[in-house]
Scaffold this active site. Structure first.
Site, PDB file in Angstrom:
ATOM      1  N   ASP A 344      72.602  13.054   2.114  1.00  0.00           N
ATOM      2  CA  ASP A 344      72.366  14.314   1.422  1.00  0.00           C
ATOM      3  C   ASP A 344      72.474  14.107  -0.092  1.00  0.00           C
ATOM      4  OD1 ASP A 344      72.264  17.344   1.435  1.00  0.00           O
ATOM      5  OD2 ASP A 344      74.201  17.022   0.446  1.00  0.00           O
ATOM      6  N   GLU A 380      67.847  11.590   0.771  1.00  0.00           N
ATOM      7  CA  GLU A 380      67.290  12.828   0.252  1.00  0.00           C
ATOM      8  C   GLU A 380      67.203  12.620  -1.261  1.00  0.00           C
ATOM      9  OE1 GLU A 380      67.954  17.639   0.591  1.00  0.00           O
ATOM     10  OE2 GLU A 380      69.705  16.387   0.183  1.00  0.00           O
TER      11      GLU A 380
END
Length: 694
Positions: A344, A380
Site C-alpha cells: 500500500d 501501489e
C-alpha cells in the site's frame, strides 16, 4: 499469582520467542530509559507482574523468563522523556503492544486513557495523561508458530500465468450460503470458495489487509468500523476478527488449502504508516516505545510528516524500523507460507529526504534478500506526498498497479473522444511506463476495478458516487470515475439499459484479459456484485461491502470463465516481452500490426482522426520469446466503440484460417470460421479471432 524471575536472555530475535524452557523477550527502543514486561492472567483482566527487561545490547532491551509458556498474555511499558517538542512521547502509564507480537487478543476499546496527553487540555498534546490504559488495550500473546504443513508446496506460478483476484476475507465469505465460518480465514479456506476460485480460473488471491488493524475512533462514534483494514497496528499478527478460534494456525490452514488448489496467496500490506495517527492520536505501540525512531517527524519534531494522508509516516530510513518491516515480510513468507505482497502507498517506502528514490534502502534491502526475491512483489505506485505519483518508476522485480489502464479503458468504452490510441497503449502493456530497465510486460498489473472505487457493475450503473452511508455527506471517494449509468442511476427494470450494461461489462472485462500485463479482477465482479454506488466502502462492514452470493448473474459468470480460459490457452496474450509494431531484429518479422477496418495498415495520421472509434490489432509471439506455442501464429483483436463496421481480416497463408472464439455481442459464440471480412455490430463489441491450421 505466580511470580516469575528473569534472566539476561538474548537480543535476537526480536519479539517473544519460545524455546521449550521459557520465553525470550527482545524489544527495540533507542531513546527509552527502561522497558518493562507486563504479564497478565489467563483471562487478561489482571496485570499479575511487571518485570523490567534487565539487559540492553545497543538499542535492544531483552530478558529471558524461565518456564513461561505459549499462550501467556503480555504487554510492554516504556519509560523515558515526555517531550513532544523533541519528538519523545514516552508515557509509562500506557500499556503497549509488542510490535513483534504474533497474536493480539482484540482491538483497542476507545477511551481517552489511550491518549498520552489529556484530551481537552489547553496545552493539547503537550500535556501528560497519568491514567493507566491497560483496561482498554489488547494483550499481546506468546505464540508457538510451528504448524504441521505436511506436503504444502507453494504453486510458484509464473507471472505470465497469473490472474489475480483481489478479495476481502469477510466480504467474500459473509453471505455465501455454503460457508460455515463466515467472515473468517477458515471460511475463505472452505470448499465452496476454493471451488469457485478454481472453476473461475484464478491463480492468486490478493487479500486486503489481514494484519491486525485499528478501528478508528471517528468511525466507532458514527456506528461504523474500519472494514478495509488500512490502519495497521501489528505487522506480525493476523487480525483477531478473522480468527474463529483465536489460533494463528487458522491463517496457516487457509494458506495450505489455497496452495492445495494451486492458488497463491498475496497479502496487501501497509508499511507506510500505522494506526496511531498524528500527535492527537492514541499511544498504542510504536509511539510509546520510541516515537522519534519509528516515525518521520517534521523540522518541529512535535509534528509528523504525513505523506500517507493518515496522520503519520513510518520512518523506513531508520535501520531498526527497516529491520522490523523486513522481519515481518520474511515471517509471513517463511512461517505463514504466503506467496507475495502488495505494498500500500509504496511510494512512501521509497521516499528519502530528497524525494522518491527507486534505489532507496527499502528497495535495495528487498532486492538482495534471498527470501523476498522469490515471492511476488506488487507496488501501489503513489501516495499524497510531493512527487508521489510514480507509475512505472519502481525497480524490478516489482510489479505495479496501473491506474492508467483502469482510466483509459473505462473512458474508451464510455465513448470519450481520442481514446483509441490510449487503448492501444494499454493493450500492449503500457510500454511507455514499463518498457525500461529490463522490466517485463507483466510489470503492469492491469485492472478496471479494485477495492478503492466502483465495482464493475457500478461502473456501468452510476455516473456519480453515492457514499452517503459513510457519514461524510458524500464528500469522500473519487469524483471522477469514468463511469456511465446508461440513462438511469442504479438498478432498473429497463431491458435495453440492462442489456447495454451487460454488454459494456463484457467489453471491459474482455479488454482486461486480452491485454498484455498481469490482470487483476475485483472479487464479485464476475457475479455482478454492486455496492449501491458507494465507491469508498472502507467503513461498510455490511451488505454494501459484502458480496451478495444470492444475486449472481450466471451468464456473466460463465462468460468470465471463458475469458480467463481463453487467456490461459493463448500465450500470445500474456507475453513477457513487449510487443512493438516494428520489424523484429532476429528474423525481420513484425510481432504487432495495427490495421484499419478496410484492411490497410494504420498510418500516423489515422491515429488522430476524430472519427476513429475502432481498433484492430494483430498480435504474434514477441521477438526473442521461445516459440513454445507454434500452433498460435496470430490473434486478431477488434474493439469497436463506433457504429457497425465491416472489418477486413488479414490475408491467411495457405492451410490457415481465422476462427472467432470471443464475441462480446454474442457471448455464446464458439469457434466460428471467418473468411475475408466480418461485420462488427455497432456501439460496443470486442472480438478475438485465432489464426489456426486446418
Amino acid at each position: 499469582m505466580r511470580q516469575y524471575s528473569i534472566l539476561g536472555g538474548h537480543a535476537a530475535p526480536l519479539g517473544a520467542t519460545v524455546d521449550g524452557e521459557g520465553v525470550n523477550f527482545a524489544v527495540f527502543s533507542q531513546h527509552a530509559r527502561r522497558i518493562t514486561l507486563c504479564l497478565f492472567s489467563d483471562d487478561g483482566q489482571t496485570e499479575t507482574q511487571r518485570i523490567d527487561l534487565p539487559e540492553r545490547d545497543g538499542d535492544v532491551w531483552h530478558g529471558f523468563v524461565p518456564e513461561l509458556r505459549p499462550g501467556q498474555l503480555y504487554g510492554l511499558r516504556a519509560d523515558g522523556p515526555y517531550a513532544p517538542d523533541q519528538g519523545h512521547r514516552f508515557n509509562y502509564n500506557k500499556l503497549l503492544m509488542d510490535p513483534y507480537a504474533k497474536r493480539v487478543t482484540k482491538h483497542p476499546d476507545w477511551h481517552d486513557a489511550l491518549m498520552g496527553y489529556e484530551v481537552g487540555h489547553e496545552a493539547a498534546d503537550l500535556s501528560f495523561d497519568t491514567r493507566d490504559s491497560a483496561k482498554y488495550m489488547p494483550r499481546s500473546v506468546v505464540e508457538d508458530v510451528l504448524f504441521a504443513w505436511g506436503k504444502d508446496q507453494p504453486p510458484h506460478r509464473r507471472t505470465s500465468q497469473t490472474v489475480i483476484y483481489e478479495a476481502h476475507v469477510k466480504g467474500l465469505t459473509e453471505l455465501h450460503p455454503d460457508v460455515l465460518h463466515k467472515g473468517k480465514f477458515l471460511g475463505l479456506a472452505s470448499d465452496a470458495i476454493l471451488d469457485h476460485l478454481v472453476n473461475l480460473g484464478i491463480t492468486a488471491i490478493e487479500l486486503m489487509p489481514a494484519q491486525a488493524f485499528l478501528n478508528d475512533r471517528f468511525l466507532i462514534e458514527r456506528g461504523l468500523v474500519n472494514y478495509w483494514g488500512y490502519q495497521t497496528l501489528s505487522f506480525f499478527a493476523p487480525d483477531p476478527r478473522y480468527l474463529a478460534y483465536h489460533q494463528i494456525a487458522e491463517f496457516q490452514h487457509m494458506v495450505a488449502r489455497l496452495h492445495s488448489a494451486g492458488i497463491e496467496v498475496i497479502m496487501d500490506v501497509v508499511y507506510n504508516h500505522t494506526g496511531e495517527g498524528n500527535e492527537q492520536g492514541p499511544t498504542l505501540s510504536f509511539r510509546g516505545l520510541d516515537n522519534k525512531s519509528y516515525y518521520r517527524l517534521t523540522d518541529n519534531p512535535r509534528y509528523y510528516i504525513n505523506d500517507t494522508g493518515t496522520g503519520n509516516t513510518l520512518n523506513i530510513d531508520h535501520p531498526m524500523v527497516l529491520r522490523m518491516v523486513l522481519d515481518s515480510l520474511r515471517y509471513w513468507v517463511e512461517v505463514m507460507h504466503v506467496d507475495g505482497f502488495r505494498f500500500d502507498l509504496c511510494t512512501t517506502l521509497g521516499r528519502t529526504p530528497t524525494g522518491f528514490d527507486r534505489g532507496a534502502s527499502f528497495f535495495d534491502a528487498i532486492r538482495q534478500d534471498p527470501v523476498l526475491t522469490k515471492v511476488k512483489l506488487i507496488a501501489e505506485p503513489w501516495d499524497i506526498g510531493p512527487g508521489g505519483y510514480r507509475v512505472g518508476g519502481f525497480p524490478p522485480p516489482f510489479l505495479e498497479w496501473n491506474d492508467k489502464f483502469r482510466d483509459g479503458i473505462r473512458r474508451f468504452w464510455r465513448g470519450d473522444a481520442g481514446h483509441v490510441p490510449v487503448l492501444a497503449d494499454r493493450l500492449t502493456g503500457s510500454a511507455l511506463q514499463f518498457d525500461h530497465s529490463g522490466r517485463p510486460a507483466t510489470s503492469s498489473v492491469n485492472f478496471v476495478t479494485a477495492h478503492d472505487g466502483f465495482t464493475l457493475m457500478d461502473v456501468v450503473s452510476y455516473t456519480g458516487k453515492h457514499n452517503e452511508a459513510n457519514g461524510e455527506d458524500n464528500r469522500d471517494g473519487h469524483n471522477d470515475n469514468a463511469s456511465d449509468n446508461m440513462g438511469v442511476a442504479g438498478p432498473t427494470e429497463d431491458v435495453k439499459i440492462n442489456a447495454a450494461r451487460a454488454q459494456r461489462r463484457r467489453n471491459l472485462l474482455a479488454t482486461l484479459l486480452f491485454s498484455q500485463g498481469t490482470p487483476m479482477l475485483l472479487a464479485g465482479d464476475e457475479l455482478g456484485n454492486s455496492q449501491q454506488g458507494n465507491n469508498n466502502a472502507y467503513c461498510q462492514d455490511n451488505e454494501i461491502g459484502w458480496i451478495d452470493w444470492n444475486a449472481v448473474d450466471p451468464e456473466f459468470l460463465e462468460f468470465t470463465k471463458r475469458l480467463i480460459a481463453f487467456r490461459r490457452d493463448h500465450p500470445i496474450l500474456r507475453q513477457k516481452r513487449f510487443l512493438h509494431s516494428r520489424e523484429r531484429l532476429m528474423d525481420g518479422i513484425e510481432d504487432l500490426f495495427w490495421w484499419r477496418p478496410d484492411g490497410v495498415l494504420m498510418r500516423d495520421q489515422d491515429w488522430t482522426a476524430p472519427e476513429l472509434k475502432t481498433l484492430c490489432a494483430e498480435m504474434r509471439i514477441a521477438s526473442g520469446t521461445p516459440l513454445y506455442a507454434q500452433r498460435e501464429e496470430a490473434l486478431f483483436l477488434i474493439f469497436n466503440r463506433g457504429e457497425a463496421v465491416s472489418v477486413h481480416l488479414p490475408a491467411c497463408m495457405p492451410g490457415r484460417r481465422w476462427r472467432l472464439w470471443i464475441d462480446t455481442g454474442h457471448p455464446d459464440i464458439d469457434g466460428e470460421v471467418i473468411d475475408g471480412s466480418i461485420i462488427i455490430a455497432g456501439r460496443e463489441t470486442t472480438l478475438a479471432l485465432e489464426l489456426e491450421a486446418f
